[in-house]
Design a protein around this motif. Sequence first.
Motif, PDB file in Angstrom:
ATOM      1  N   MET A 180       0.760  -1.193  -0.118  1.00  0.00           N
ATOM      2  CA  MET A 180       0.204   0.096  -0.065  1.00  0.00           C
ATOM      3  C   MET A 180       0.796   1.133  -0.049  1.00  0.00           C
ATOM      4  O   MET A 180       0.565   2.466  -0.761  1.00  0.00           O
ATOM      5  CB  MET A 180      -0.973  -0.113   1.218  1.00  0.00           C
ATOM      6  N   PHE A 181       2.042   1.194   0.797  1.00  0.00           N
ATOM      7  CA  PHE A 181       2.824   2.576   0.715  1.00  0.00           C
ATOM      8  C   PHE A 181       3.707   2.488  -0.468  1.00  0.00           C
ATOM      9  O   PHE A 181       4.001   3.770  -0.762  1.00  0.00           O
ATOM     10  CB  PHE A 181       3.635   2.198   1.813  1.00  0.00           C
ATOM     11  N   LEU A 182       3.706   1.687  -1.054  1.00  0.00           N
ATOM     12  CA  LEU A 182       4.579   1.623  -2.570  1.00  0.00           C
ATOM     13  C   LEU A 182       3.699   2.312  -3.584  1.00  0.00           C
ATOM     14  O   LEU A 182       4.376   2.825  -4.699  1.00  0.00           O
ATOM     15  CB  LEU A 182       4.949   0.274  -2.956  1.00  0.00           C
ATOM     16  N   VAL A 183       2.442   2.328  -3.585  1.00  0.00           N
ATOM     17  CA  VAL A 183       1.563   2.863  -4.433  1.00  0.00           C
ATOM     18  C   VAL A 183       1.979   4.300  -4.631  1.00  0.00           C
ATOM     19  O   VAL A 183       2.176   5.121  -3.909  1.00  0.00           O
ATOM     20  CB  VAL A 183       0.153   2.807  -3.955  1.00  0.00           C
ATOM     21  N   PRO A 184       2.146   4.742  -6.072  1.00  0.00           N
ATOM     22  CA  PRO A 184       2.643   6.010  -6.375  1.00  0.00           C
ATOM     23  C   PRO A 184       1.427   7.051  -6.297  1.00  0.00           C
ATOM     24  O   PRO A 184       0.352   6.713  -6.075  1.00  0.00           O
ATOM     25  CB  PRO A 184       2.871   5.958  -7.797  1.00  0.00           C
ATOM     26  N   TYR A 185       1.894   8.364  -6.024  1.00  0.00           N
ATOM     27  CA  TYR A 185       0.720   9.472  -5.684  1.00  0.00           C
ATOM     28  C   TYR A 185      -0.206   9.091  -7.190  1.00  0.00           C
ATOM     29  O   TYR A 185       0.471   9.429  -7.836  1.00  0.00           O
ATOM     30  CB  TYR A 185       1.511  10.595  -5.782  1.00  0.00           C
ATOM     31  N   ILE A 186      -1.313   9.408  -6.898  1.00  0.00           N
ATOM     32  CA  ILE A 186      -2.544   9.396  -7.769  1.00  0.00           C
ATOM     33  C   ILE A 186      -2.943  10.867  -8.026  1.00  0.00           C
ATOM     34  O   ILE A 186      -3.542  11.528  -7.157  1.00  0.00           O
ATOM     35  CB  ILE A 186      -3.608   8.392  -7.430  1.00  0.00           C
ATOM     36  N   PRO A 187      -2.402  11.304  -9.293  1.00  0.00           N
ATOM     37  CA  PRO A 187      -2.757  12.724  -9.692  1.00  0.00           C
ATOM     38  C   PRO A 187      -4.362  12.905 -10.066  1.00  0.00           C
ATOM     39  O   PRO A 187      -5.119  11.890 -10.171  1.00  0.00           O
ATOM     40  CB  PRO A 187      -1.908  13.062 -10.897  1.00  0.00           C
ATOM     41  N   GLY A 188      -4.611  14.214 -10.006  1.00  0.00           N
ATOM     42  CA  GLY A 188      -6.024  14.503 -10.400  1.00  0.00           C
ATOM     43  C   GLY A 188      -7.085  15.079  -9.220  1.00  0.00           C
ATOM     44  O   GLY A 188      -7.036  14.272  -8.370  1.00  0.00           O
ATOM     45  N   LYS A 189      -7.564  16.132  -9.402  1.00  0.00           N
ATOM     46  CA  LYS A 189      -8.440  16.683  -8.270  1.00  0.00           C
ATOM     47  C   LYS A 189      -9.850  16.804  -8.774  1.00  0.00           C
ATOM     48  O   LYS A 189     -10.466  17.677  -8.007  1.00  0.00           O
ATOM     49  CB  LYS A 189      -7.746  17.867  -7.467  1.00  0.00           C
ATOM     50  N   SER A 190     -10.187  16.417  -9.706  1.00  0.00           N
ATOM     51  CA  SER A 190     -11.547  16.740 -10.264  1.00  0.00           C
ATOM     52  C   SER A 190     -12.157  15.586 -10.793  1.00  0.00           C
ATOM     53  O   SER A 190     -11.725  14.794 -11.580  1.00  0.00           O
ATOM     54  CB  SER A 190     -11.472  17.931 -11.579  1.00  0.00           C
ATOM     55  N   PRO A 191     -13.344  15.163 -10.335  1.00  0.00           N
ATOM     56  CA  PRO A 191     -14.263  15.912  -9.433  1.00  0.00           C
ATOM     57  C   PRO A 191     -13.687  15.754  -8.171  1.00  0.00           C
ATOM     58  O   PRO A 191     -14.550  16.671  -7.404  1.00  0.00           O
ATOM     59  CB  PRO A 191     -15.538  15.417  -9.737  1.00  0.00           C
ATOM     60  N   ILE A 192     -13.050  14.889  -7.863  1.00  0.00           N
ATOM     61  CA  ILE A 192     -12.640  14.791  -6.389  1.00  0.00           C
ATOM     62  C   ILE A 192     -11.238  14.447  -6.439  1.00  0.00           C
ATOM     63  O   ILE A 192     -10.615  14.370  -7.600  1.00  0.00           O
ATOM     64  CB  ILE A 192     -13.299  13.485  -5.608  1.00  0.00           C
ATOM     65  N   CYS A 193     -10.422  14.457  -5.313  1.00  0.00           N
ATOM     66  CA  CYS A 193      -9.065  14.247  -5.373  1.00  0.00           C
ATOM     67  C   CYS A 193      -8.658  12.550  -5.182  1.00  0.00           C
ATOM     68  O   CYS A 193      -9.375  12.067  -4.239  1.00  0.00           O
ATOM     69  CB  CYS A 193      -8.397  14.927  -3.942  1.00  0.00           C
ATOM     70  N   TRP A 194      -8.263  12.255  -6.324  1.00  0.00           N
ATOM     71  CA  TRP A 194      -8.357  10.689  -6.453  1.00  0.00           C
ATOM     72  C   TRP A 194      -7.210  10.173  -5.715  1.00  0.00           C
ATOM     73  O   TRP A 194      -7.434   8.779  -5.213  1.00  0.00           O
ATOM     74  CB  TRP A 194      -7.847  10.338  -8.012  1.00  0.00           C
ATOM     75  N   ASN A 195      -6.165  10.717  -5.270  1.00  0.00           N
ATOM     76  CA  ASN A 195      -5.221  10.308  -4.226  1.00  0.00           C
ATOM     77  C   ASN A 195      -5.853  10.173  -2.897  1.00  0.00           C
ATOM     78  O   ASN A 195      -5.469   9.053  -2.174  1.00  0.00           O
ATOM     79  CB  ASN A 195      -3.880  11.030  -4.162  1.00  0.00           C
ATOM     80  N   ALA A 196      -6.592  10.955  -2.608  1.00  0.00           N
ATOM     81  CA  ALA A 196      -7.507  10.899  -1.409  1.00  0.00           C
ATOM     82  C   ALA A 196      -8.550   9.561  -1.347  1.00  0.00           C
ATOM     83  O   ALA A 196      -8.659   9.112  -0.298  1.00  0.00           O
ATOM     84  CB  ALA A 196      -8.359  12.023  -1.280  1.00  0.00           C
ATOM     85  N   ALA A 197      -8.968   9.479  -2.668  1.00  0.00           N
ATOM     86  CA  ALA A 197     -10.016   8.242  -2.551  1.00  0.00           C
ATOM     87  C   ALA A 197      -9.045   7.160  -2.138  1.00  0.00           C
ATOM     88  O   ALA A 197      -9.630   6.154  -1.577  1.00  0.00           O
ATOM     89  CB  ALA A 197     -10.377   8.191  -3.899  1.00  0.00           C
ATOM     90  N   TYR A 198      -7.770   6.778  -2.837  1.00  0.00           N
ATOM     91  CA  TYR A 198      -7.051   5.693  -2.418  1.00  0.00           C
ATOM     92  C   TYR A 198      -6.731   5.925  -0.924  1.00  0.00           C
ATOM     93  O   TYR A 198      -6.773   4.574  -0.301  1.00  0.00           O
ATOM     94  CB  TYR A 198      -5.782   5.782  -3.335  1.00  0.00           C
ATOM     95  N   GLU A 199      -6.676   6.969  -0.315  1.00  0.00           N
ATOM     96  CA  GLU A 199      -5.830   6.868   0.973  1.00  0.00           C
ATOM     97  C   GLU A 199      -7.292   6.663   1.718  1.00  0.00           C
ATOM     98  O   GLU A 199      -7.005   5.737   2.999  1.00  0.00           O
ATOM     99  CB  GLU A 199      -5.537   8.290   1.563  1.00  0.00           C
ATOM    100  N   LEU A 200      -8.494   6.879   1.525  1.00  0.00           N
ATOM    101  CA  LEU A 200      -9.509   6.459   2.162  1.00  0.00           C
ATOM    102  C   LEU A 200      -9.735   5.169   2.045  1.00  0.00           C
ATOM    103  O   LEU A 200     -10.486   4.301   3.107  1.00  0.00           O
ATOM    104  CB  LEU A 200     -11.114   7.065   1.694  1.00  0.00           C
TER     105      LEU A 200
END
Length: 390
Positions: A266-286
Amino acid sequence: MSQTALRASSVFADSKPHYEILDGLRGTAALLVVVYHIFEGLAFAAGADTITFLNHGYLAVDFFFILSGFVIGYAYDDRLASSMTTGQFIKRRLIRLHPMIVMGGLIGVVAFLVQGGVKWDGTPVAISLVMLALLCDIFMIPATPGSRIDVRGNGEMFSLNGPSWSLFFEYIGNLLYVLFIHRISTKALKWLVVLTGIALAVFCLFDFSGYGMLSVGWTLDGNNFIGGFLRMLFPYCLGMLLARKYKPNRKSRGAFWIGSALLLAMFLVPYIPGKSPICWNAAYELLCIMAIFPIIVCIAASGHTTDQLSKRVCYWLGDLSYPLYAIHYPVMYVFYAWLIRNENYHFSEVAPQALLTIGVSILIALLCLKAYDMPFRKWLSRKFIYSGKR
């Protein structure tokens, strides 16, 4: 006092089985945090927006919070409902956490002076302000960005030992637990988990921090305090709910290795770009915090060590985890200052120094554990917890 004896007088001593695999996973997460901070330093020195390895290593803090909630609920729910007082609980948590907070601040002073006693921009800092910052660190009084006790000048709540911010929120969680959460029904706790989960999801998905990631809580700037509070409260409450509802069968094999592999993946997953319509990196964090971390905790709680190697690894990592987390960042500050001075920004160029930083962090943590934390906690426990017992 041996670690076995110390455990015997710990929160797990009341005829409940000890979850040694959870200890081991806490150690795995602590080691991954150290490696993450190595690469964070490389990105910081190079002026990069994201790091290149263990991109989501900061989620180890959220894993720590869910572990804390599970362990606290498991260890104290019954006793607070019967004989333990609020004061006794607070004393136990202070004895468990605060000695290493003090030591982390002291090592932070040494590291600050070793790196030159200056802010990151080169501005000298008076020793009196460094000592004032130390007092604030010891008493968990956070600094506001730009204040006189923000001695490093980068806005950290605790500028001598940055990761103390998570222990600050841990204390808030402990107080909420003993004053309120342990008293509520399981149904009410479920609703608390749902509501705090919704609040955390809104904060993350709509990027209220502006970072594009959940690496918040370390400063009082902007919405960081709100983010840090939600970042603690949801997994903390979720861990407590798991402690009440989940019934481990203790039959799973290889749980430590499975859990460690999942954390690394899980920690190795790269940063996921994109903030529209939601922050996609945040979706992975959740996804990690709300689904995968609870699964790991359940797997670990249902497992047991079946060989001496696994048992020793889990106990060793469990013992190391908190001292390592508490003292490693001052060592990182020295590494970061060296990076900036020498303009070496690629891991291939600084691998020996990076490995030395990790090794020194582990060595200091072990020395603190054996020579300070264990004996001091033993003395404090005898004086303030067991003095009137026979």
